[in-house]
Enzyme design. Structure first.
Site, PDB file in Angstrom:
ATOM      1  NE  ARG A  12      -2.813  -0.590   3.681  1.00 15.90           N
ATOM      2  CZ  ARG A  12      -2.941   0.547   4.455  1.00 15.90           C
ATOM      3  NH1 ARG A  12      -3.094   1.847   3.837  1.00 15.90           N
ATOM      4  NH2 ARG A  12      -2.603   0.299   5.634  1.00 15.90           N
ATOM      5  N   GLY A  13       0.276   2.340  -0.212  1.00 16.96           N
ATOM      6  CA  GLY A  13       0.869   3.749  -0.231  1.00 16.96           C
ATOM      7  C   GLY A  13       2.153   3.859  -0.938  1.00 16.96           C
ATOM      8  CG  ASP A  88       0.180  11.844  14.350  1.00 20.69           C
ATOM      9  OD1 ASP A  88       1.130  10.859  14.345  1.00 20.69           O
ATOM     10  OD2 ASP A  88       0.030  12.338  13.408  1.00 20.69           O
ATOM     11  CE1 TYR A 147       5.486   8.508  11.171  1.00 18.60           C
ATOM     12  CE2 TYR A 147       6.665  10.661  10.829  1.00 18.60           C
ATOM     13  CZ  TYR A 147       6.115   9.403  10.319  1.00 18.60           C
ATOM     14  OH  TYR A 147       6.048   9.159   8.932  1.00 18.60           O
ATOM     15  N   PRO A 177      10.907  11.511   2.881  1.00 19.96           N
ATOM     16  CG  PRO A 177       9.409   9.666   2.453  1.00 19.96           C
ATOM     17  CD  PRO A 177      10.475  10.021   3.393  1.00 19.96           C
ATOM     18  CE1 TYR A 179       2.710  15.834   6.875  1.00 21.59           C
ATOM     19  CE2 TYR A 179       4.286  17.614   6.437  1.00 21.59           C
ATOM     20  CZ  TYR A 179       3.738  17.021   7.597  1.00 21.59           C
ATOM     21  OH  TYR A 179       3.745  17.209   8.836  1.00 21.59           O
TER      22      TYR A 179
HETATM   23  N1  NAP Z   1       2.435   9.373   3.449  1.00 19.13           N
HETATM   24  C1  NAP Z   1       3.473  10.281   3.983  1.00 19.13           C
HETATM   25  O1  NAP Z   1       3.226  11.546   3.771  1.00 19.13           O
HETATM   26  C2  NAP Z   1       4.878  10.161   4.641  1.00 19.13           C
HETATM   27  C3  NAP Z   1       5.752  10.776   4.852  1.00 19.13           C
HETATM   28  C4  NAP Z   1       7.032  10.562   5.408  1.00 19.13           C
HETATM   29  C5  NAP Z   1       7.265   9.252   5.665  1.00 19.13           C
HETATM   30  N2  NAP Z   1       6.591   8.554   5.388  1.00 19.13           N
HETATM   31  C6  NAP Z   1       6.678   7.196   5.910  1.00 19.13           C
HETATM   32  O2  NAP Z   1       6.698   6.267   4.693  1.00 19.13           O
HETATM   33  C7  NAP Z   1       6.516   4.873   5.118  1.00 19.13           C
HETATM   34  C8  NAP Z   1       5.170   4.827   4.197  1.00 19.13           C
HETATM   35  O3  NAP Z   1       3.864   5.221   4.613  1.00 19.13           O
HETATM   36  P1  NAP Z   1       2.483   5.395   3.728  1.00 19.13           P
HETATM   37  O4  NAP Z   1       2.041   6.760   3.914  1.00 19.13           O
HETATM   38  O5  NAP Z   1       2.915   4.657   2.657  1.00 19.13           O
HETATM   39  O6  NAP Z   1       1.899   4.320   4.787  1.00 19.13           O
HETATM   40  P2  NAP Z   1       0.313   3.549   4.714  1.00 19.13           P
HETATM   41  O7  NAP Z   1      -0.400   3.972   3.263  1.00 19.13           O
HETATM   42  O8  NAP Z   1      -0.441   3.637   5.816  1.00 19.13           O
HETATM   43  O9  NAP Z   1       0.985   2.101   4.470  1.00 19.13           O
HETATM   44  C9  NAP Z   1       1.788   1.577   5.583  1.00 19.13           C
HETATM   45  C10 NAP Z   1       1.981   0.069   4.979  1.00 19.13           C
HETATM   46  O10 NAP Z   1       2.868  -0.501   6.195  1.00 19.13           O
HETATM   47  C11 NAP Z   1       2.466  -1.556   6.468  1.00 19.13           C
HETATM   48  N3  NAP Z   1       2.300  -1.758   8.067  1.00 19.13           N
HETATM   49  C12 NAP Z   1       2.025  -1.187   9.018  1.00 19.13           C
HETATM   50  N4  NAP Z   1       2.469  -1.608  10.354  1.00 19.13           N
HETATM   51  C13 NAP Z   1       3.136  -2.682  10.002  1.00 19.13           C
HETATM   52  C14 NAP Z   1       3.659  -3.773  10.923  1.00 19.13           C
HETATM   53  N5  NAP Z   1       3.712  -3.743  12.069  1.00 19.13           N
HETATM   54  N6  NAP Z   1       4.302  -4.889  10.299  1.00 19.13           N
HETATM   55  C15 NAP Z   1       4.082  -4.834   8.951  1.00 19.13           C
HETATM   56  N7  NAP Z   1       3.695  -4.031   8.208  1.00 19.13           N
HETATM   57  C16 NAP Z   1       2.995  -2.812   8.625  1.00 19.13           C
HETATM   58  C17 NAP Z   1       1.029  -1.495   6.120  1.00 19.13           C
HETATM   59  O11 NAP Z   1       0.412  -2.959   6.224  1.00 19.13           O
HETATM   60  P3  NAP Z   1      -1.204  -3.100   5.949  1.00 19.13           P
HETATM   61  O12 NAP Z   1      -1.552  -2.597   4.560  1.00 19.13           O
HETATM   62  O13 NAP Z   1      -1.486  -4.461   6.313  1.00 19.13           O
HETATM   63  O14 NAP Z   1      -1.900  -2.139   7.000  1.00 19.13           O
HETATM   64  C18 NAP Z   1       0.925  -0.810   5.006  1.00 19.13           C
HETATM   65  O15 NAP Z   1       1.396  -1.735   3.982  1.00 19.13           O
HETATM   66  C19 NAP Z   1       6.218   4.845   6.409  1.00 19.13           C
HETATM   67  O16 NAP Z   1       7.417   4.548   7.163  1.00 19.13           O
HETATM   68  C20 NAP Z   1       5.709   6.334   6.996  1.00 19.13           C
HETATM   69  O17 NAP Z   1       6.149   6.748   8.147  1.00 19.13           O
HETATM   70  C21 NAP Z   1       4.997   8.774   4.789  1.00 19.13           C
END
Ligand code: NAP
Length: 240
Positions: A12-13, A88, A147, A177, A179
């Site tokens: 995802r994501g 958060d 976080y 990254p 946002y």
């Molecule tokens: N989105 C942003 O703006 C942003 C900005 C800076 C950094 N990040 C970082 O980028 C990364 C990805 O973010 P995202 O926004 O793409 O997140 P997301 O859409 O919420 O997807 C998170 C993914 O991580 C998996 N996951 C969560 N907890 C887990 C665990 N305990 N064990 C195994 N897998 C786990 C989820 O699995 P399920 O599908 O089963 O739930 C999902 O596949 C994160 O580390 C986040 O902190 C994101």
């Protein structure tokens, strides 16, 4: 030679975009997820990328999962520690549980993901470790003490691993990254999202594919001298 890549939270994501981009580069990719079976099944059906379920916060589960991936696809050359969560809340209201949930998943999860693949990378004299950190690990963020601590910790991890792995042909780098338009960010109230966009000089959220392109560069054989670094991809929102 086709490399084998593991992407945690790769269904995802941002992780999904990373998995797809690595596949497009010719890698054999394994994507993991925590519990969203429906999204994982849809992702595999769409992309043909195998998905595996385990909790990155659990060392034994991670080790067993990685052994299964290696039995299926071969030794892991590229590991992308991407799985992450948020809980958060302002510090004065933060519970020990909210602290530990985020530390266990985002920080210990990186140890649990990289530690089992590290000996094989050392033996084979090649490895690419890429950790998805965050702008908020660089600058801190209101209501994200937990976080931000994990994402700042990621930078210490890659700088240390880089020094340990360099002679063995292993690089370790982080991407911060800003946002990005994923469910994590789209889940915040629209008013908050608009105020976030107002702080980004680029005037928009980033796309998951923009982070994935940073990963494919760091994962490439050509990036062997880029080690211990941090790529900020944030639309000019913050400079270190
Ligand atoms: N989105 C942003 O703006 C942003 C900005 C800076 C950094 N990040 C970082 O980028 C990364 C990805 O973010 P995202 O926004 O793409 O997140 P997301 O859409 O919420 O997807 C998170 C993914 O991580 C998996 N996951 C969560 N907890 C887990 C665990 N305990 N064990 C195994 N897998 C786990 C989820 O699995 P399920 O599908 O089963 O739930 C999902 O596949 C994160 O580390 C986040 O902190 C994101």
């Amino acid at each position: 030679m086709a490399r084998t890549a593991l992407v945690t939270g790769g269904s995802r994501g941002i992780g999904a975009a990373i998995s797809k981009a690595l596949k497009a580069e010719g890698c054999n990719v394994a994507a993991t997820f925590a519990g969203n079976e429906e999204a994982a099944a849809a992702f595999t059906a769409e992309t043909g990328i195998a998905t595996y379920k385990w909790n990155v916060a659990d060392y034994d589960e991670s080790k067993a999962g990685i052994e299964k991936v290696e039995a299926d696809l071969g030794p892991i050359d590229i590991v992308v520690a991407n799985a992450g969560i948020t809980r958060d809340v302002p510090f004065h209201k933060m519970t020990p549980q909210q602290w530990h949930d985020v530390i266990d998943t985002n920080l210990t999860g990186v140890f649990n993901t990289v530690h089992p693949v590290w000996p094989g990378m050392r033996e084979r004299k090649f490895g690419r470790v890429i950790v998805i950190s965050s702008i908020n690990g660089q600058k801190g963020q209101f209501a994200q003490v937990n976080y931000a601590a994990t994402k700042a910790g990621d930078l210490g991890i890659v700088k240390s691993l880089a020094q340990e792995g360099a002679r063995a042909g292993i690089t370790a780098n982080a991407i911060c990254p800003g946002y990005i338009a994923t469910e994590m960010v789209m889940a915040v109230p629209e008013k908050v999202r608009d105020s976030i966009i107002a702080q980004i000089p680029a005037g928009r959220l980033g796309e998951p594919e923009e982070i994935a392109r940073c990963v494919t560069f760091l994962a490439s054989d050509d990036a062997g001298f880029v080690n211990g670094s941090t790529i900020s991809a944030n639309g000019a929102q913050f400079f270190v």
